[in-house]
Design a protein around this motif. Structure first.
Motif, PDB file in Angstrom:
ATOM      1  N   GLY A  91       0.784  -1.228   0.000  1.00  0.00           N
ATOM      2  CA  GLY A  91       0.000   0.000   0.000  1.00  0.00           C
ATOM      3  C   GLY A  91       0.811   1.269   0.000  1.00  0.00           C
ATOM      4  N   TRP A  92       1.995   1.235  -0.553  1.00  0.00           N
ATOM      5  CA  TRP A  92       2.865   2.404  -0.620  1.00  0.00           C
ATOM      6  C   TRP A  92       2.212   3.545  -1.395  1.00  0.00           C
ATOM      7  N   MET A  93       1.522   3.220  -2.499  1.00  0.00           N
ATOM      8  CA  MET A  93       0.933   4.237  -3.365  1.00  0.00           C
ATOM      9  C   MET A  93      -0.588   4.273  -3.223  1.00  0.00           C
ATOM     10  N   ARG A  94      -1.154   5.470  -3.352  1.00  0.00           N
ATOM     11  CA  ARG A  94      -2.614   5.626  -3.346  1.00  0.00           C
ATOM     12  C   ARG A  94      -3.230   4.794  -4.467  1.00  0.00           C
ATOM     13  N   ASN A  95      -2.618   4.879  -5.669  1.00  0.00           N
ATOM     14  CA  ASN A  95      -3.003   4.034  -6.791  1.00  0.00           C
ATOM     15  C   ASN A  95      -2.072   2.828  -6.789  1.00  0.00           C
ATOM     16  N   PRO A  96      -2.559   1.622  -6.473  1.00  0.00           N
ATOM     17  CA  PRO A  96      -1.665   0.464  -6.383  1.00  0.00           C
ATOM     18  C   PRO A  96      -1.052   0.055  -7.717  1.00  0.00           C
ATOM     19  N   ASN A  97      -1.610   0.574  -8.821  1.00  0.00           N
ATOM     20  CA  ASN A  97      -1.053   0.271 -10.144  1.00  0.00           C
ATOM     21  C   ASN A  97      -0.060   1.350 -10.567  1.00  0.00           C
ATOM     22  N   SER A  98       0.747   1.805  -9.622  1.00  0.00           N
ATOM     23  CA  SER A  98       1.697   2.883  -9.901  1.00  0.00           C
ATOM     24  C   SER A  98       2.869   2.807  -8.937  1.00  0.00           C
ATOM     25  N   ALA A  99       3.874   3.637  -9.221  1.00  0.00           N
ATOM     26  CA  ALA A  99       5.040   3.745  -8.334  1.00  0.00           C
ATOM     27  C   ALA A  99       5.649   5.127  -8.513  1.00  0.00           C
ATOM     28  N   MET A 100       6.346   5.624  -7.501  1.00  0.00           N
ATOM     29  CA  MET A 100       7.081   6.879  -7.566  1.00  0.00           C
ATOM     30  C   MET A 100       8.548   6.564  -7.304  1.00  0.00           C
ATOM     31  N   ILE A 101       9.396   6.841  -8.307  1.00  0.00           N
ATOM     32  CA  ILE A 101      10.804   6.472  -8.232  1.00  0.00           C
ATOM     33  C   ILE A 101      11.670   7.687  -8.549  1.00  0.00           C
ATOM     34  N   SER A 102      12.783   7.844  -7.849  1.00  0.00           N
ATOM     35  CA  SER A 102      13.733   8.920  -8.147  1.00  0.00           C
ATOM     36  C   SER A 102      14.994   8.325  -8.754  1.00  0.00           C
ATOM     37  N   CYS A 103      15.610   9.076  -9.656  1.00  0.00           N
ATOM     38  CA  CYS A 103      16.869   8.611 -10.246  1.00  0.00           C
ATOM     39  C   CYS A 103      17.992   8.754  -9.218  1.00  0.00           C
ATOM     40  N   ASN A 104      19.160   8.256  -9.568  1.00  0.00           N
ATOM     41  CA  ASN A 104      20.249   8.203  -8.586  1.00  0.00           C
ATOM     42  C   ASN A 104      21.242   9.353  -8.717  1.00  0.00           C
ATOM     43  N   ASP A 105      20.838  10.469  -9.340  1.00  0.00           N
ATOM     44  CA  ASP A 105      21.698  11.645  -9.441  1.00  0.00           C
ATOM     45  C   ASP A 105      21.535  12.476  -8.172  1.00  0.00           C
ATOM     46  N   GLY A 106      22.545  12.474  -7.327  1.00  0.00           N
ATOM     47  CA  GLY A 106      22.441  13.184  -6.059  1.00  0.00           C
ATOM     48  C   GLY A 106      22.443  14.696  -6.188  1.00  0.00           C
ATOM     49  N   PHE A 107      22.945  15.224  -7.311  1.00  0.00           N
ATOM     50  CA  PHE A 107      22.997  16.672  -7.511  1.00  0.00           C
ATOM     51  C   PHE A 107      21.700  17.233  -8.095  1.00  0.00           C
ATOM     52  N   ARG A 108      21.035  16.472  -8.967  1.00  0.00           N
ATOM     53  CA  ARG A 108      19.824  16.950  -9.646  1.00  0.00           C
ATOM     54  C   ARG A 108      18.834  15.804  -9.794  1.00  0.00           C
ATOM     55  N   PRO A 109      18.331  15.258  -8.666  1.00  0.00           N
ATOM     56  CA  PRO A 109      17.426  14.103  -8.745  1.00  0.00           C
ATOM     57  C   PRO A 109      16.096  14.448  -9.425  1.00  0.00           C
ATOM     58  N   VAL A 110      15.588  13.485 -10.183  1.00  0.00           N
ATOM     59  CA  VAL A 110      14.298  13.608 -10.853  1.00  0.00           C
ATOM     60  C   VAL A 110      13.360  12.546 -10.287  1.00  0.00           C
ATOM     61  N   SER A 111      12.138  12.943  -9.926  1.00  0.00           N
ATOM     62  CA  SER A 111      11.138  11.989  -9.447  1.00  0.00           C
ATOM     63  C   SER A 111      10.224  11.612 -10.605  1.00  0.00           C
ATOM     64  N   PHE A 112      10.024  10.319 -10.795  1.00  0.00           N
ATOM     65  CA  PHE A 112       9.208   9.802 -11.885  1.00  0.00           C
ATOM     66  C   PHE A 112       7.961   9.108 -11.332  1.00  0.00           C
ATOM     67  N   TYR A 113       6.812   9.455 -11.911  1.00  0.00           N
ATOM     68  CA  TYR A 113       5.566   8.751 -11.585  1.00  0.00           C
ATOM     69  C   TYR A 113       5.331   7.710 -12.672  1.00  0.00           C
ATOM     70  N   ILE A 114       5.182   6.455 -12.276  1.00  0.00           N
ATOM     71  CA  ILE A 114       5.047   5.342 -13.201  1.00  0.00           C
ATOM     72  C   ILE A 114       3.660   4.734 -13.002  1.00  0.00           C
ATOM     73  N   GLU A 115       2.893   4.548 -14.078  1.00  0.00           N
ATOM     74  CA  GLU A 115       1.530   4.041 -13.956  1.00  0.00           C
ATOM     75  C   GLU A 115       1.146   3.212 -15.174  1.00  0.00           C
ATOM     76  N   THR A 116       0.276   2.238 -14.968  1.00  0.00           N
ATOM     77  CA  THR A 116      -0.218   1.442 -16.079  1.00  0.00           C
ATOM     78  C   THR A 116      -1.298   2.220 -16.829  1.00  0.00           C
ATOM     79  N   ILE A 117      -1.378   1.974 -18.139  1.00  0.00           N
ATOM     80  CA  ILE A 117      -2.331   2.640 -19.015  1.00  0.00           C
ATOM     81  C   ILE A 117      -3.120   1.580 -19.776  1.00  0.00           C
ATOM     82  N   ALA A 118      -4.433   1.746 -19.845  1.00  0.00           N
ATOM     83  CA  ALA A 118      -5.269   0.811 -20.596  1.00  0.00           C
ATOM     84  C   ALA A 118      -5.455   1.321 -22.017  1.00  0.00           C
ATOM     85  N   ASP A 119      -5.025   0.547 -22.998  1.00  0.00           N
ATOM     86  CA  ASP A 119      -5.224   0.910 -24.396  1.00  0.00           C
ATOM     87  C   ASP A 119      -6.647   0.623 -24.845  1.00  0.00           C
ATOM     88  N   GLU A 120      -7.226  -0.457 -24.311  1.00  0.00           N
ATOM     89  CA  GLU A 120      -8.557  -0.867 -24.749  1.00  0.00           C
ATOM     90  C   GLU A 120      -9.423  -1.245 -23.555  1.00  0.00           C
TER      91      GLU A 120
END
Length: 244
Positions: A91-120
């Motif tokens: 239950g880490w995420m409000r939407n269980p079909n998603s994740a929030m991940i940061s890259c490993n650049d300690g000087f300029r980290p970027v946070s990425f929201y990852i989620e599934t998408i339904a095509d059909e």
């Protein structure tokens, strides 16, 4: 850390036709100027990622143009979501079909929201799928009707080329679907949802607004109601919006 636990929770993705699309969005980019000035050698183009930039992963693979170092930190989450897994770390995420991940650049980290998408999405009678530029002619057939567009808040289309531009610039969103009648294989309308950021009405941060229209020959046949049930189920049970 995630690296030590990854082998317990994840396995590498294999290509198959049932894997889900995964959307990757750069949500936040932070630059620690004080740390850069103190510890980093001057470097040009250290990170070309912009906030709001998106990528689409097919079959759990790294999308073209995504930073390889960022991919290393999110790969196993993307692969798991593509296989239909989720609910990371209980239950880490409000939407269980998603994740929030940061890259490993300690000087300029970027946070990425990852989620599934339904095509059909589909019922026995209807298919909700992504719009294609080849749909322009049939879109114009219905969207040029003055009884359709103005009721939905947009002017009637004036040409096939205008309809094609709408498909390219408006309907290309991953929150918009063509309503297709399976019997004919023809798009007869459109349905999608707006988030807090994209809606033109005041809605909650975790809410969405659903909009739709359908060609006049198909009014009063229960088609919009049938498609709406699909969209409500998707928004509530897949995207986990609180209110619609």
């Amino acid at each position: 850390g995630f690296d030590k636990l990854s082998t317990k929770f994840f396995k590498h993705a294999e290509k198959n036709e049932h894997m889900k699309q995964v959307k990757i969005t750069a949500i936040r980019k932070v630059q620690h100027d004080d740390l850069m000035a103190q510890y980093e050698n001057p470097i040009e183009h250290a990170c070309d990622i912009d906030e709001g930039q998106t990528w689409m992963s097919e079959n759990g693979q790294c999308p073209e143009g995504l930073c390889p170092e960022a991919w290393k930190t999110m790969r196993e989450f993307v692969e798991a979501l593509a296989r239909g897994e989720g609910n990371f770390y209980d239950g880490w995420m409000r939407n269980p079909n998603s994740a929030m991940i940061s890259c490993n650049d300690g000087f300029r980290p970027v946070s990425f929201y990852i989620e599934t998408i339904a095509d059909e999405l589909q019922t026995d009678r209807l298919l909700l799928r992504r719009w294609k530029e080849s749909d322009a002619e049939v879109l114009y057939k219905y969207a040029s009707d003055p009884d359709v567009g103005p009721r939905a808040g947009w002017p009637a289309h004036q040409s096939i080329e205008e309809s094609r531009e709408v498909i390219r610039n408006v309907f290309s969103s991953d929150t918009v679907w063509a309503i297709v009648l399976k019997e004919t294989g023809e798009p007869i309308g459109c349905m999608g949802y707006f988030t807090h950021e994209t809606s033109n009405i005041s809605i909650g941060v975790n809410d969405c607004e659903i909009g739709y229209w359908i060609g006049k020959p198909y009014w009063n046949q229960g088609i919009c109601t049938e498609a709406l049930r699909l969209m409500l189920d998707y928004c509530l049970n897949e995207k986990h919006f609180e209110h619609i």
